[in-house]
Design an enzyme around this catalytic site. Structure first.
Site, short mmCIF file in Angstrom:
data_model
loop_
_atom_site.label_atom_id
_atom_site.label_comp_id
_atom_site.label_asym_id
_atom_site.label_seq_id
_atom_site.Cartn_x
_atom_site.Cartn_y
_atom_site.Cartn_z
N LEU A 148 0.64 -1.17 0.01
CA LEU A 148 -0.02 0.10 -0.01
C LEU A 148 0.90 1.20 -0.18
CD1 LEU A 148 -3.19 0.77 0.24
CD2 LEU A 148 -2.66 1.58 2.31
N GLY A 149 1.48 1.47 -1.37
CA GLY A 149 2.47 2.64 -0.84
C GLY A 149 2.04 3.45 -2.44
N ARG A 150 2.13 4.86 -2.70
CA ARG A 150 1.60 5.56 -3.81
C ARG A 150 0.97 4.69 -4.30
NH1 ARG A 150 6.99 6.85 -3.66
NH2 ARG A 150 7.68 8.45 -2.67
N ILE A 151 1.74 4.23 -5.66
CA ILE A 151 0.50 3.33 -6.83
C ILE A 151 -0.26 2.40 -5.52
CG2 ILE A 151 0.12 1.79 -8.38
CD1 ILE A 151 3.43 1.99 -9.15
N ARG A 171 4.63 -4.33 5.17
CA ARG A 171 5.58 -4.52 6.74
C ARG A 171 5.20 -3.78 7.89
NH1 ARG A 171 10.58 -1.38 3.46
NH2 ARG A 171 9.32 -0.60 3.11
N ARG A 228 6.72 -6.16 -9.80
CA ARG A 228 7.40 -7.89 -10.34
C ARG A 228 7.06 -8.77 -11.07
NH1 ARG A 228 9.56 -3.36 -11.81
NH2 ARG A 228 11.28 -2.53 -11.61
N ASP A 252 0.69 -8.20 -15.63
CA ASP A 252 1.69 -7.25 -16.30
C ASP A 252 3.13 -7.67 -16.68
OD1 ASP A 252 1.58 -5.28 -18.53
OD2 ASP A 252 2.01 -3.65 -16.33
N GLU A 257 11.11 -12.13 -18.68
CA GLU A 257 10.11 -10.81 -19.71
C GLU A 257 11.30 -10.89 -20.97
OE1 GLU A 257 9.15 -7.35 -18.00
OE2 GLU A 257 7.54 -8.41 -16.50
N HIS A 275 4.45 -5.68 -19.66
CA HIS A 275 3.92 -5.04 -18.71
C HIS A 275 3.98 -3.49 -19.78
CE1 HIS A 275 7.70 -3.98 -15.71
NE2 HIS A 275 7.46 -3.38 -15.54
N GLY A 277 2.41 -1.43 -17.28
CA GLY A 277 1.71 -0.30 -16.54
C GLY A 277 2.12 1.11 -16.60
#
Length: 309
Positions: A148-151, A171, A228, A252, A257, A275, A277
């Site tokens: 649950l970071g910025r994105i 974390r 990732r 994605d 890759e 990929h 995004g």
């Protein structure tokens, strides 16, 4: 003072143009003998523009001061070596949050409603013989967000608008967020209908979405990975999808890759994306501009905009 910088791979045209206007740019990927070029010219390089920088390259650039990376993830940069050598590292966060969040929601709807399969169903003339059947929807479902970071927060906001219940694993518990926190990923997967993966890559998160987590998500659960490929136990994922022990996946990113496990191609409970995004003109231009702005700040002796080391 003339400043010489190095690229080791192509960048967006707008970014390369901006770099060329301010710096002398050398493109290592266009050299016939890269090692020979580095031996002769490496000492003149003060900055690297792009990503994928390991210790070997840093050692070949004895006067390297900064690595201005294109992308929010920097797991493909040896940051420990950079720190030891006092080389600054920057990335391009925030400017791609909306684009990645939009694609995540698009992948989820595509998987729930089988939109890519529906397109092929119509194109191949199968509709003439009857409908596709009934599928799922997002409304009323629980989505667990890994990272649950910025994105992650942008994704959560959009999914709340889709009338989903949002929970998260990380974390530590975050203050001032209106979502339920889980301190065990497997427990969150068991309680969720959807698991969205948007945590950073690297050794600390490798295969964090393990077989046990995927089995906890179960035959009615859906996985979405826009982070990732290395965060997910890919062989276990393929096996569980094939055996219908996992409901579906929208992917994605992949471990190797652009190679994608061929077994996924035949599955109708999977949506695949190359990929994509941050792959919009608007976002990539903003990422390139931030890469250049970090270099400008460094050489002007001003605070960096988005330092990671």
């Amino acid at each position: 003072m003339t400043i010489e910088i190095l690229q080791t791979g192509p960048l967006l045209a707008s970014c390369e143009k901006a770099l060329a206007e301010k710096y002398i740019v050398h493109k290592l990927h266009e050299q016939a003998d890269r090692n020979a070029w580095l031996k002769v010219n490496g000492a003149r390089i003060r900055a690297h523009a792009g990503s994928g920088v390991q210790a070997k390259l840093m050692n070949a650039l004895p006067n390297l001061e900064i690595i201005s990376s294109f992308g929010v993830g920097y797991d493909n940069i040896d940051t420990a070596t950079a720190k030891a050598k006092n080389i600054r590292v920057t990335n391009t966060p925030d400017v791609l949050n909306d684009a990645v969040a939009e694609l995540t929601v698009g992948l989820m709807i595509s998987l729930a409603r089988r939109i890519p399969q529906g397109d092929q169903f119509v194109r191949n003339g199968h509709w003439l013989n009857g409908g596709m059947g009934l599928f799922s929807e997002l409304t009323g479902k629980t989505v667990g967000i890994l990272g649950l970071g910025r994105i992650g927060k942008e994704i959560a906001c959009r999914l709340q608008a889709m009338k989903m219940r949002v929970v998260y694993y990380g974390r530590s518990k975050q203050d001032n967020v209106p979502y339920t926190f889980y301190d065990k990923l497997e427990d969150m997967a068991r309680d969720s209908d959807w698991l969205v993966v948007i945590a950073p890559g690297g050794k600390s998160t490798e295969s964090i979405v393990s077989r046990a987590v995927l089995e906890a998500l179960g035959p009615q659960g859906y996985l979405v990975n826009v982070a990732r490929g290395t965060l997910v136990d890919e062989p276990a994922l393929v096996e569980l999808l094939t055996n219908k022990k996992l409901g579906g996946a929208a992917l994605d990113v992949f471990v190797e890759e652009p190679k994608v496990p061929e077994a996924l191609f035949a599955l109708d409970n999977v949506v695949l994306s190359p990929h994509q995004g941050s792959a919009t003109h608007q976002t990539r231009d903003a990422m390139g501009a931030l890469l250049v702005a970090n270099l400008d700040r460094h050489f002007a002796g001003e605070p960096l905009i988005s330092p990671v080391v």
